[in-house]
Motif scaffolding. Structure first.
Motif, PDB file in Angstrom:
ATOM      1  N   ALA A 231       0.829  -1.209   0.000  1.00  0.00           N
ATOM      2  CA  ALA A 231       0.000   0.000   0.000  1.00  0.00           C
ATOM      3  C   ALA A 231       0.861   1.256   0.000  1.00  0.00           C
ATOM      4  O   ALA A 231       0.561   2.236  -0.687  1.00  0.00           O
ATOM      5  CB  ALA A 231      -0.922  -0.011   1.217  1.00  0.00           C
ATOM      6  N   MET A 232       1.973   1.228   0.752  1.00  0.00           N
ATOM      7  CA  MET A 232       2.841   2.394   0.810  1.00  0.00           C
ATOM      8  C   MET A 232       3.535   2.641  -0.528  1.00  0.00           C
ATOM      9  O   MET A 232       3.833   3.784  -0.884  1.00  0.00           O
ATOM     10  CB  MET A 232       3.872   2.235   1.928  1.00  0.00           C
ATOM     11  CG  MET A 232       3.266   2.327   3.329  1.00  0.00           C
ATOM     12  SD  MET A 232       2.241   3.800   3.565  1.00  0.00           S
ATOM     13  CE  MET A 232       3.441   5.098   3.317  1.00  0.00           C
ATOM     14  N   ALA A 246      -6.364   0.855  -0.524  1.00  0.00           N
ATOM     15  CA  ALA A 246      -6.737  -0.111   0.514  1.00  0.00           C
ATOM     16  C   ALA A 246      -7.315  -1.374  -0.112  1.00  0.00           C
ATOM     17  O   ALA A 246      -6.953  -2.501   0.271  1.00  0.00           O
ATOM     18  CB  ALA A 246      -7.738   0.519   1.477  1.00  0.00           C
ATOM     19  N   ALA A 247      -8.198  -1.204  -1.089  1.00  0.00           N
ATOM     20  CA  ALA A 247      -8.827  -2.362  -1.729  1.00  0.00           C
ATOM     21  C   ALA A 247      -7.821  -3.168  -2.546  1.00  0.00           C
ATOM     22  O   ALA A 247      -7.818  -4.405  -2.506  1.00  0.00           O
ATOM     23  CB  ALA A 247      -9.972  -1.888  -2.630  1.00  0.00           C
ATOM     24  N   ASP A 248      -6.953  -2.483  -3.281  1.00  0.00           N
ATOM     25  CA  ASP A 248      -5.960  -3.164  -4.129  1.00  0.00           C
ATOM     26  C   ASP A 248      -4.978  -4.000  -3.309  1.00  0.00           C
ATOM     27  O   ASP A 248      -4.424  -4.981  -3.819  1.00  0.00           O
ATOM     28  CB  ASP A 248      -5.172  -2.142  -4.954  1.00  0.00           C
ATOM     29  CG  ASP A 248      -6.011  -1.504  -6.051  1.00  0.00           C
ATOM     30  OD1 ASP A 248      -7.106  -2.029  -6.330  1.00  0.00           O
ATOM     31  OD2 ASP A 248      -5.573  -0.470  -6.598  1.00  0.00           O
ATOM     32  N   LEU A 254     -11.214   0.971   3.935  1.00  0.00           N
ATOM     33  CA  LEU A 254     -10.338   2.129   4.115  1.00  0.00           C
ATOM     34  C   LEU A 254     -10.064   2.400   5.590  1.00  0.00           C
ATOM     35  O   LEU A 254      -8.948   2.787   5.968  1.00  0.00           O
ATOM     36  CB  LEU A 254     -10.972   3.369   3.467  1.00  0.00           C
ATOM     37  CG  LEU A 254     -10.214   4.695   3.665  1.00  0.00           C
ATOM     38  CD1 LEU A 254      -8.795   4.600   3.126  1.00  0.00           C
ATOM     39  CD2 LEU A 254     -10.969   5.839   3.004  1.00  0.00           C
ATOM     40  N   LYS A 255     -11.053   2.162   6.443  1.00  0.00           N
ATOM     41  CA  LYS A 255     -10.883   2.415   7.874  1.00  0.00           C
ATOM     42  C   LYS A 255      -9.752   1.569   8.456  1.00  0.00           C
ATOM     43  O   LYS A 255      -8.946   2.061   9.259  1.00  0.00           O
ATOM     44  CB  LYS A 255     -12.190   2.130   8.609  1.00  0.00           C
ATOM     45  CG  LYS A 255     -12.125   2.418  10.105  1.00  0.00           C
ATOM     46  CD  LYS A 255     -13.462   2.134  10.781  1.00  0.00           C
ATOM     47  CE  LYS A 255     -13.367   2.409  12.285  1.00  0.00           C
ATOM     48  NZ  LYS A 255     -14.662   2.124  12.963  1.00  0.00           N
ATOM     49  N   THR A 256      -9.664   0.300   8.047  1.00  0.00           N
ATOM     50  CA  THR A 256      -8.616  -0.589   8.555  1.00  0.00           C
ATOM     51  C   THR A 256      -7.234  -0.102   8.121  1.00  0.00           C
ATOM     52  O   THR A 256      -6.295  -0.064   8.917  1.00  0.00           O
ATOM     53  CB  THR A 256      -8.840  -2.022   8.050  1.00  0.00           C
ATOM     54  OG1 THR A 256     -10.149  -2.461   8.434  1.00  0.00           O
ATOM     55  CG2 THR A 256      -7.803  -2.966   8.624  1.00  0.00           C
ATOM     56  N   PHE A 257      -7.133   0.273   6.844  1.00  0.00           N
ATOM     57  CA  PHE A 257      -5.856   0.798   6.342  1.00  0.00           C
ATOM     58  C   PHE A 257      -5.483   2.081   7.056  1.00  0.00           C
ATOM     59  O   PHE A 257      -4.327   2.257   7.481  1.00  0.00           O
ATOM     60  CB  PHE A 257      -5.948   1.046   4.834  1.00  0.00           C
ATOM     61  CG  PHE A 257      -4.794   1.841   4.285  1.00  0.00           C
ATOM     62  CD1 PHE A 257      -3.519   1.306   4.235  1.00  0.00           C
ATOM     63  CD2 PHE A 257      -4.977   3.144   3.840  1.00  0.00           C
ATOM     64  CE1 PHE A 257      -2.440   2.041   3.741  1.00  0.00           C
ATOM     65  CE2 PHE A 257      -3.923   3.892   3.345  1.00  0.00           C
ATOM     66  CZ  PHE A 257      -2.648   3.332   3.299  1.00  0.00           C
ATOM     67  N   SER A 258      -6.438   3.007   7.211  1.00  0.00           N
ATOM     68  CA  SER A 258      -6.162   4.298   7.848  1.00  0.00           C
ATOM     69  C   SER A 258      -5.740   4.113   9.300  1.00  0.00           C
ATOM     70  O   SER A 258      -4.845   4.816   9.785  1.00  0.00           O
ATOM     71  CB  SER A 258      -7.399   5.196   7.766  1.00  0.00           C
ATOM     72  OG  SER A 258      -7.734   5.482   6.414  1.00  0.00           O
ATOM     73  N   SER A 259      -6.371   3.176   9.994  1.00  0.00           N
ATOM     74  CA  SER A 259      -6.017   2.927  11.395  1.00  0.00           C
ATOM     75  C   SER A 259      -4.590   2.416  11.513  1.00  0.00           C
ATOM     76  O   SER A 259      -3.831   2.833  12.403  1.00  0.00           O
ATOM     77  CB  SER A 259      -6.993   1.914  12.017  1.00  0.00           C
ATOM     78  OG  SER A 259      -8.297   2.426  12.041  1.00  0.00           O
ATOM     79  N   GLU A 267      -0.310   9.936  12.226  1.00  0.00           N
ATOM     80  CA  GLU A 267      -1.161  10.909  11.565  1.00  0.00           C
ATOM     81  C   GLU A 267      -1.998  10.167  10.533  1.00  0.00           C
ATOM     82  O   GLU A 267      -1.600   9.104  10.051  1.00  0.00           O
ATOM     83  CB  GLU A 267      -0.332  12.004  10.885  1.00  0.00           C
ATOM     84  CG  GLU A 267       0.507  11.526   9.716  1.00  0.00           C
ATOM     85  CD  GLU A 267       1.303  12.661   9.079  1.00  0.00           C
ATOM     86  OE1 GLU A 267       1.421  13.734   9.698  1.00  0.00           O
ATOM     87  OE2 GLU A 267       1.797  12.457   7.954  1.00  0.00           O
ATOM     88  N   PRO A 268      -3.186  10.689  10.183  1.00  0.00           N
ATOM     89  CA  PRO A 268      -4.006  10.004   9.183  1.00  0.00           C
ATOM     90  C   PRO A 268      -3.360  10.066   7.802  1.00  0.00           C
ATOM     91  O   PRO A 268      -2.636  11.026   7.494  1.00  0.00           O
ATOM     92  CB  PRO A 268      -5.332  10.778   9.223  1.00  0.00           C
ATOM     93  CG  PRO A 268      -4.979  12.111   9.784  1.00  0.00           C
ATOM     94  CD  PRO A 268      -3.848  11.883  10.729  1.00  0.00           C
ATOM     95  N   PRO A 269      -3.597   9.083   6.948  1.00  0.00           N
ATOM     96  CA  PRO A 269      -2.948   9.071   5.626  1.00  0.00           C
ATOM     97  C   PRO A 269      -3.370  10.234   4.741  1.00  0.00           C
ATOM     98  O   PRO A 269      -2.617  10.634   3.852  1.00  0.00           O
ATOM     99  CB  PRO A 269      -3.387   7.726   5.032  1.00  0.00           C
ATOM    100  CG  PRO A 269      -4.640   7.365   5.758  1.00  0.00           C
ATOM    101  CD  PRO A 269      -4.459   7.900   7.150  1.00  0.00           C
ATOM    102  N   SER A 270      -4.535  10.789   4.977  1.00  0.00           N
ATOM    103  CA  SER A 270      -5.016  11.882   4.128  1.00  0.00           C
ATOM    104  C   SER A 270      -4.101  13.105   4.211  1.00  0.00           C
ATOM    105  O   SER A 270      -3.953  13.843   3.242  1.00  0.00           O
ATOM    106  CB  SER A 270      -6.437  12.271   4.542  1.00  0.00           C
ATOM    107  OG  SER A 270      -6.475  12.600   5.926  1.00  0.00           O
TER     108      SER A 270
END
Length: 346
Positions: A231-232, A246-248, A254-259, A267-270
């Motif tokens: 993902a990174m 997140a899906a790929d 998305l919540k699981t990836f962001s957490s 910090e949040p990925p956004s």
């Protein structure tokens, strides 16, 4: 720009590799060479021998020959000086030094001990000498390498492992490799512990403890880190949305990836995703090491700081050294004797 030093056959007897890299690649692996790593910047987690070690800036650790291990960065920019060298460097000097295993890993309580300071010093001297292809730099590189080996032998607990690994050890490593290779191909799918156990040909319960015992972390923790690494890569090298990333990469949402991102980078990925300009990234292939320019100012400054024997003394504080009269007289007498010998030989 200098990225990696690899031993030349006419200068070195066995393989040797030295480089600075971005700690972005996470996978379970092992190799016949020793691996000495010095963290120049950042925070990483080392999984080795069934244990988890928190590695911080200036920490040093040695991975023994054929020892399974994995490293994952806990910050965006973790940088390490890495040195691979063959076990045969020990046996060519002392034939009895075969299959040596060292207990060498620093932490906040011992990283400033002289033995770890010496390892950082000699490794840095080697890397700096490798920047210049001159006769003198080759002597410095080889001399620092010998001092580093001597420090390992004299400063750290060492034992001699069995000459031949047991068939069971080889089978375990082969099984782990089979499973981790399978995960690399299927991380983006719905992966379960039961499915992985079938790949390993073990029952689900035994496989769970088997994986943790050999890798150092749980199966699902390893899977999440593999997904996060992929993902990174997309995060830093594509314009894909966070939802698509997140899906790929196999995250359920998305919540699981962001957490997980927030847990890792605080910090949040956004926040970072909005700031990234993908056009500024040099193209790299996924799952490859990213070597850094060792002559870059921040890296070279860190290496020179490690390599310095003593802090420089300001010139204003320097005191002229006075030669005692008796010592001076002996020096004069010796010079006169040398001049007399030179005249006789003419």
């Amino acid at each position: 720009m200098k990225y990696i030093y690899t031993s030349n056959a006419h200068l070195w007897s066995f393989p040797l590799e030295l480089y600075v890299r971005d700690v972005n690649f996470f996978c379970f692996n092992w190799h016949p060479e020793y691996e000495l790593t010095i963290l120049l910047k950042g925070k990483v987690t080392l999984c080795m021998d069934g244990n988890i070690h928190k590695i911080r800036e200036n920490d040093v650790y040695l991975v023994n020959s054929n020892r399974g291990h994995a490293v994952v960065s806990e910050e965006k920019e973790s940088t390490a000086l890495v040195f691979h060298f063959s076990p045969e460097y020990f046996t060519q000097t002392e034939p009895s030094h075969t299959k040596l295993e060292f207990a060498c890993i620093s932490n906040q309580t011992n990283r400033d001990e002289q033995r770890f300071v010496a390892l950082r010093q000699y490794a840095a001297q080697m890397m700096l000498a490798a920047l210049f292809d001159t006769p003198s730099s080759r002597f410095i590189l080889r001399g620092a390498f010998n001092m580093l080996l001597g420090t390992l032998l004299s400063g750290f607990p060492v034992k001699q492992s069995p000459m031949i690994e047991s068939p069971r050890d080889r089978k375990n490593m082969k099984t782990i490799q089979t499973v981790t290779d399978w995960l690399e191909k299927n991380f983006d799918k719905k992966v379960t512990l039961g499915a992985a156990a079938k790949v390993a040909r073990y029952n689900r319960t035994y496989f769970s403890s088997f994986f943790r015992r050999n890798v150092g972390i749980s199966f699902y923790d390893y899977l999440t880190r593999i997904r996060f690494r992929h993902a990174m890569y997309q995060f830093n090298n594509t314009n894909h949305s966070l939802t698509d990333i997140a899906a790929d990469c196999g995250f359920p949402d998305l919540k699981t990836f962001s957490s997980y991102y927030k847990k890792t980078f605080h910090e949040p990925p956004s926040v970072q995703h909005r700031a990234i300009d993908t056009s500024s990234f040099a193209p790299v292939r996924e799952n490859e090491r990213i070597y850094l320019d060792t002559s870059a100012s921040d890296i070279e400054e860190k290496l020179r700081d490690f390599a310095r024997l003593n802090p420089p003394v300001p010139s204003s504080q320097l005191k002229p050294e006075v030669t005692p009269p008796d010592k001076f007289d002996r020096i004069v007498a010796l010079c006169e004797q040398l001049m007399a010998v030179a005249k006789q030989s003419c």
